[in-house]
Design a protein around this motif. Structure first.
Motif, PDB file in Angstrom:
ATOM      1  N   ASP A 117      -4.313  -5.289  -1.496  1.00 39.85           N
ATOM      2  CA  ASP A 117      -5.378  -6.301  -1.398  1.00 39.85           C
ATOM      3  C   ASP A 117      -6.247  -6.336  -2.647  1.00 39.85           C
ATOM      4  O   ASP A 117      -6.581  -7.409  -3.162  1.00 39.85           O
ATOM      5  CB  ASP A 117      -6.285  -6.024  -0.184  1.00 39.85           C
TER       6      ASP A 117
ATOM      7  N   ASN B 112       0.866  -1.185   0.000  1.00 40.47           N
ATOM      8  CA  ASN B 112       0.000   0.000   0.000  1.00 40.47           C
ATOM      9  C   ASN B 112       0.905   1.238   0.000  1.00 40.47           C
ATOM     10  O   ASN B 112       1.816   1.317   0.807  1.00 40.47           O
ATOM     11  CB  ASN B 112      -0.837   0.057   1.282  1.00 40.47           C
TER      12      ASN B 112
ATOM     13  N   ASP C 104      -4.753  -0.482  -3.765  1.00 42.29           N
ATOM     14  CA  ASP C 104      -4.021  -1.018  -2.628  1.00 42.29           C
ATOM     15  C   ASP C 104      -3.693  -2.486  -2.925  1.00 42.29           C
ATOM     16  O   ASP C 104      -4.255  -3.097  -3.838  1.00 42.29           O
ATOM     17  CB  ASP C 104      -4.773  -0.802  -1.312  1.00 42.29           C
TER      18      ASP C 104
HETATM   19  C1  LIG Z   1      -3.916  -1.851   2.478  1.00 41.36           C
HETATM   20  O1  LIG Z   1      -5.014  -0.952   2.527  1.00 41.36           O
HETATM   21  C2  LIG Z   1      -6.300  -1.565   2.640  1.00 41.36           C
HETATM   22  C3  LIG Z   1      -7.345  -0.467   2.642  1.00 41.36           C
HETATM   23  O2  LIG Z   1      -7.231   0.321   1.515  1.00 41.36           O
HETATM   24  C4  LIG Z   1      -6.367  -2.378   3.945  1.00 41.36           C
HETATM   25  O3  LIG Z   1      -7.605  -3.056   4.020  1.00 41.36           O
HETATM   26  C5  LIG Z   1      -5.222  -3.391   3.956  1.00 41.36           C
HETATM   27  O4  LIG Z   1      -5.218  -4.078   5.192  1.00 41.36           O
HETATM   28  C6  LIG Z   1      -3.881  -2.727   3.720  1.00 41.36           C
HETATM   29  N1  LIG Z   1      -2.874  -3.774   3.570  1.00 41.36           N
HETATM   30  C7  LIG Z   1      -1.662  -3.719   4.110  1.00 41.36           C
HETATM   31  C8  LIG Z   1      -0.740  -4.866   3.817  1.00 41.36           C
HETATM   32  O5  LIG Z   1      -1.300  -2.781   4.797  1.00 41.36           O
END
Ligand SMILES: *[C@@H]1O[C@H](CO)[C@@H](O)[C@H](O)[C@H]1NC(C)=O
Ligand SMILES: *[C@@H]1O[C@H](CO)[C@@H](O)[C@H](O)[C@H]1NC(C)=O
Length: 370
Positions: A313, A304, A311
């Protein structure tokens, strides 16, 4: 045909074309719900526009009255990403909308934005606004047995001296050749210009089936069928330049790996082939031009970041949907970055090699182009 920058009027007209399509394809209530959910975001964007306009006039006032040399930054840009610091507020808002759309608007709604019934009238409107009643460059739809696309050519009475085989991006879930048509018409114009140096350039934009209507290997099979069509048309693979952005880049790399694997089979079992590929000897295209290709579909290196639209995910979700439930998302023909066989890559490399363009953000941590 090079049209001017997208204006606020264009944005408004785009929404006028979009609204009925959303109601037809998604339904009135889901569209309304999505719009209501976006309301806080839209209000915030409107406030930015208002503050920007307000502050811009304030700046002029300061300039005249105080001749101030060191004005406060109206956008408070010193805290923003390098792109936002340089962008106009129109660009800033557009990027905010795109980022919002990727994060919160489901793909089934998002795909309507870039679909033919919205993109094509929108392009016609933009042409009209620039004084073109019809396209000054010839293009038509091609509907083959196993592939579809748009054929664009400078002079349709002559054979092309170069064919760009283009695959659009959009995470395999969104996008259409029609959404890219203005870009492709501009590209053709540049190729035909004295600086481009081609006498009769052509472009074939592949219209592959999107996820979830189909998943791998359908898109790759369509890409292969389209390539085979161009081979028969040009009679010389060196005249073909394959290209694509994002997921289109994935498809191009998969196509190259596939072509290399059939050439390999040809070498090892004489003329015995498992597929029905035509005997063309060296099938490799002249060159590959990739714009921010999505090379490895599922990678722990996808992170992210504040500047990416997607992002990690969501990106991985797009990847899993494309691979479907029968194939591994790490199969080299699905995720070319997972091909670590150097000789396979050597066989897959186009005759003049690759040209890859990608962006990166300058910051203290490394970032990865996806
Ligand atoms: C990345 O961002 C999403 C929300 O946009 C969040 O749900 C997710 O947990 C984040 N992933 C990481 C690896 O930080
Ligand atoms: C595919 O590539 C990713 C990123 O480099 C890596 O983490 C993963 O282990 C690879 N998978 C296979 C099966 O090689």
């Amino acid at each position: 045909m090079l049209l001017g920058q997208v204006s606020w009027l264009d944005c408004f007209v785009f929404l006028v074309f979009l609204a009925p399509q959303l109601i037809i394809h998604v339904g009135f209530f889901p569209t309304l719900l999505c719009g209501l959910r976006a309301l806080p975001f839209l209000c915030k964007s409107c406030r930015i526009v208002y503050v920007s306009i307000h502050d811009e006039s304030l700046i002029k006032l300061h300039f005249i009255v105080l001749s101030a040399a060191h004005l406060a930054d109206p956008f408070q840009r010193q805290n923003q990403t390098p792109f936002v610091q340089k962008a106009s507020w129109f660009e800033d808002i557009v990027i905010r909308c795109v980022r919002y759309a990727f994060a919160y608007i489901p793909a089934n709604i998002g795909r309507v934005f870039f679909s033919k019934p919205v993109s094509l009238p929108f392009l016609r409107f933009r042409m009209l606004r620039h004084g073109y009643f019809r396209s000054p460059i010839h293009w038509h739809e091609v509907n083959g047995d196993k592939f579809k696309g748009i054929w664009i050519i400078n002079d349709k009475s002559r054979k092309p001296d170069i064919v760009i085989y283009y695959a659009h991006g959009g995470g395999f879930s969104m996008g259409s050749s029609y959404f890219y048509l203005e870009f492709l018409l501009a590209l053709l114009k540049l190729l035909a210009s004295p600086a481009g140096g081609y006498s009769n350039p052509a472009i074939f934009a592949l219209e592959y089936t999107l996820v979830p209507d189909a998943s791998y290997p359908v898109q790759l099979q369509q890409a292969i069928a389209g390539y085979r069509h161009l081979l028969s048309l040009t009679g010389d693979s060196s005249k073909i330049c394959v290209g694509g952005d994002s997921a289109g880049g994935t498809l191009v790399l998969s196509l190259l790996l596939h072509l290399a694997s059939i050439s390999e089979k040809e070498k090892s079992n004489g003329q015995a082939r498992i597929s029905s590929e035509p005997a063309h000897g060296d099938l490799r295209p002249g060159m590959a031009v990739l714009i921010s290709p999505w090379v490895t579909l599922h990678s722990p290196k996808s992170k992210n970041t504040s500047s990416d639209y997607l992002d990690a995910d969501n990106l991985h979700l797009y990847a899993l949907q494309y691979a479907g439930n029968k194939f591994s998302v790490q199969d080299p023909l699905i995720s070319p970055g997972n091909c670590t066989d150097v000789s396979w890559w050597q066989d897959a490399c186009p005759k003049q090699g690759f040209f890859v363009m990608y962006g990166a953000k300058r910051c203290s941590h490394p970032t990865y182009a996806i």
